[in-house]
Design an enzyme around this catalytic site. Structure first.
Site, mmCIF file in Angstrom:
data_model
loop_
_atom_site.group_PDB
_atom_site.id
_atom_site.type_symbol
_atom_site.label_atom_id
_atom_site.label_comp_id
_atom_site.label_asym_id
_atom_site.label_seq_id
_atom_site.Cartn_x
_atom_site.Cartn_y
_atom_site.Cartn_z
ATOM 1 N N ARG A 240 39.690 47.278 45.326
ATOM 2 C CA ARG A 240 38.410 46.825 44.781
ATOM 3 C C ARG A 240 38.656 46.389 43.347
ATOM 4 O O ARG A 240 39.451 47.005 42.615
ATOM 5 C CB ARG A 240 37.376 47.960 44.789
ATOM 6 C CG ARG A 240 36.763 48.247 46.150
ATOM 7 C CD ARG A 240 35.844 47.111 46.629
ATOM 8 N NE ARG A 240 35.212 47.387 47.898
ATOM 9 C CZ ARG A 240 35.728 47.082 49.099
ATOM 10 N NH1 ARG A 240 36.892 46.471 49.184
ATOM 11 N NH2 ARG A 240 35.054 47.360 50.201
ATOM 12 N N GLU A 269 32.429 40.487 41.699
ATOM 13 C CA GLU A 269 32.361 39.503 42.788
ATOM 14 C C GLU A 269 30.922 39.101 43.075
ATOM 15 O O GLU A 269 30.047 39.963 43.016
ATOM 16 C CB GLU A 269 32.968 40.102 44.067
ATOM 17 C CG GLU A 269 34.458 40.161 44.016
ATOM 18 C CD GLU A 269 35.063 40.754 45.282
ATOM 19 O OE1 GLU A 269 34.440 40.644 46.363
ATOM 20 O OE2 GLU A 269 36.145 41.329 45.182
ATOM 21 N N HIS A 287 39.007 37.738 48.260
ATOM 22 C CA HIS A 287 38.675 38.936 49.042
ATOM 23 C C HIS A 287 38.811 38.677 50.552
ATOM 24 O O HIS A 287 37.839 38.819 51.311
ATOM 25 C CB HIS A 287 37.251 39.430 48.705
ATOM 26 C CG HIS A 287 37.069 40.898 48.984
ATOM 27 N ND1 HIS A 287 36.219 41.715 48.290
ATOM 28 C CD2 HIS A 287 37.647 41.699 49.920
ATOM 29 C CE1 HIS A 287 36.263 42.947 48.768
ATOM 30 N NE2 HIS A 287 37.139 42.963 49.776
HETATM 31 C C1 GLV Z 1 37.178 45.165 52.582
HETATM 32 O O1 GLV Z 1 37.302 44.979 51.416
HETATM 33 C C2 GLV Z 1 36.923 46.444 53.150
HETATM 34 O O2 GLV Z 1 36.664 47.408 52.411
HETATM 35 O O3 GLV Z 1 36.942 46.547 54.380
#
Ligand code: GLV
Length: 321
Positions: A240, A269, A287
């Site tokens: 993250r 984001e 992402h």
């Molecule tokens: C994607 O970022 C997830 O957490 O699945």
């Protein structure tokens, strides 16, 4: 399944496989579209729902849960990370929260490794260089990068399922693998040596961040952490954005204090700090670490199956505890 009083709200269009599983529930559905819902649309969709299937672009907080009403039994996040959901508020409201662990480990590890190779072996630099249409000829000093499989050390911060999947790939590349976790800072397991995070930062040629975002891990990689890294080392974040202090990373890359970085996730984001677009030795993706075709189906299907379980009075398959 006895038909619940409310509908199943799905905040965004999922993949075809997941949408088919959803329709097969035979329950009343309210489905968003390709874009994230506005806050108002999210609240309207959740109002009176028995279940909500949401993605990481939706913030599910106490206010939203209150708008949903008493009939809401489950919020199924189509992601393994659930920092977008106030789990304590959901628990207090008697709402089960689920996520999608397991089904995305390989896809996320593949992308993490793709970023490791892209940044260390200058794949994007090479692509950009050719597209610049500069005349070129092969040269012994051209676009030299790190020899990943000549004994380079990979440090994995956060050694869960995805960390293990990355470690398996690293071992196939003959890398030395270090890992640090909250619970383990010494010993060996399957060719991985556990160390404290400071040692990992200092000894790794590539540091890869795979921890969930929590108050404890926010800005885990800050200016001090970056300063501990070798000046030739690379940072890769597929966890993250908030785990890395982006401003400190921009400073480190601009000053050449580390070798480079690759980011799949960002602090705010979908906003990407424009300074990131100009710093050298940085590879960026939007992402997409879990965006394998079968993986995205599996994530959506698992979320739908969690909804089906809870609405049938069975335990959720993958509850967040
Ligand atoms: C994607 O970022 C997830 O957490 O699945």
């Amino acid at each position: 399944m006895t038909t619940p009083a409310g509908h199943v709200y799905v905040s965004r269009l999922l993949t075809d496989g997941a949408m088919a599983r959803l329709r097969a529930l035979g329950l009343p559905l309210r489905i968003g579209d390709d874009n994230p819902p506005t806050r108002e649309a999210l609240a309207a969709g959740m109002a009176g729902a028995a279940a909500a299937v949401v993605t990481l672009t939706e913030r599910v907080d106490a206010d939203l849960l209150a708008t949903a009403g008493d009939g809401l039994a489950v919020v199924a996040n189509v992601a393994v990370g659930y920092d977008n959901i106030d789990v304590a508020a959901a628990r207090a409201a008697g709402v089960t929260v689920t996520n999608t662990p397991g089904v995305l480990d390989n896809a996320t590890a593949d992308h993490t490794f793709a970023l490791i190779l892209a940044v260390t072996r200058r794949v994007v630099d090479g692509d950009r260089f050719l597209r610049s249409r500069e005349p070129w000829i092969w040269g012994p000093r051209m676009l030299i990068g790190l020899d990943v499989s000549a004994g380079a050390t990979l440090g994995i911060i956060g050694y869960g399922r995805i960390g293990r999947a990355v470690a398996r790939r690293a071992r196939a590349f003959d890398m030395t693998v270090l890992a640090s976790t909250r619970s383990r800072t010494s010993g060996d397991e399957d060719g991985v040596r556990f160390v404290d995070t400071g040692t990992l930062l200092a000894d790794s040629d590539v540091v890869c961040v795979l921890t969930p975002l929590t108050p404890q891990t926010r800005h885990l990689i800050d200016a001090a952490a970056l300063a501990r890294m070798k000046p030739t080392a690379y940072l890769v974040n597929t966890a993250r954005g908030g785990v890395v202090d982006e401003t400190a990373l921009i400073d480190a890359l601009t000053a050449g204090r580390i070798g480079g970085a690759a980011l799949d996730v960002f602090e705010n984001e979908p906003h990407v700090n424009p300074a990131l677009l100009d710093v050298p030795n940085l590879v960026l993706t939007p992402h997409i670490a879990s965006a394998g075709e079968a993986t995205r189906d599996a994530m959506g299907i698992l979320a739908v199956d969690n909804v089906a379980a809870v609405l049938s009075g069975r335990p959720a398959l993958t509850p967040v505890r």
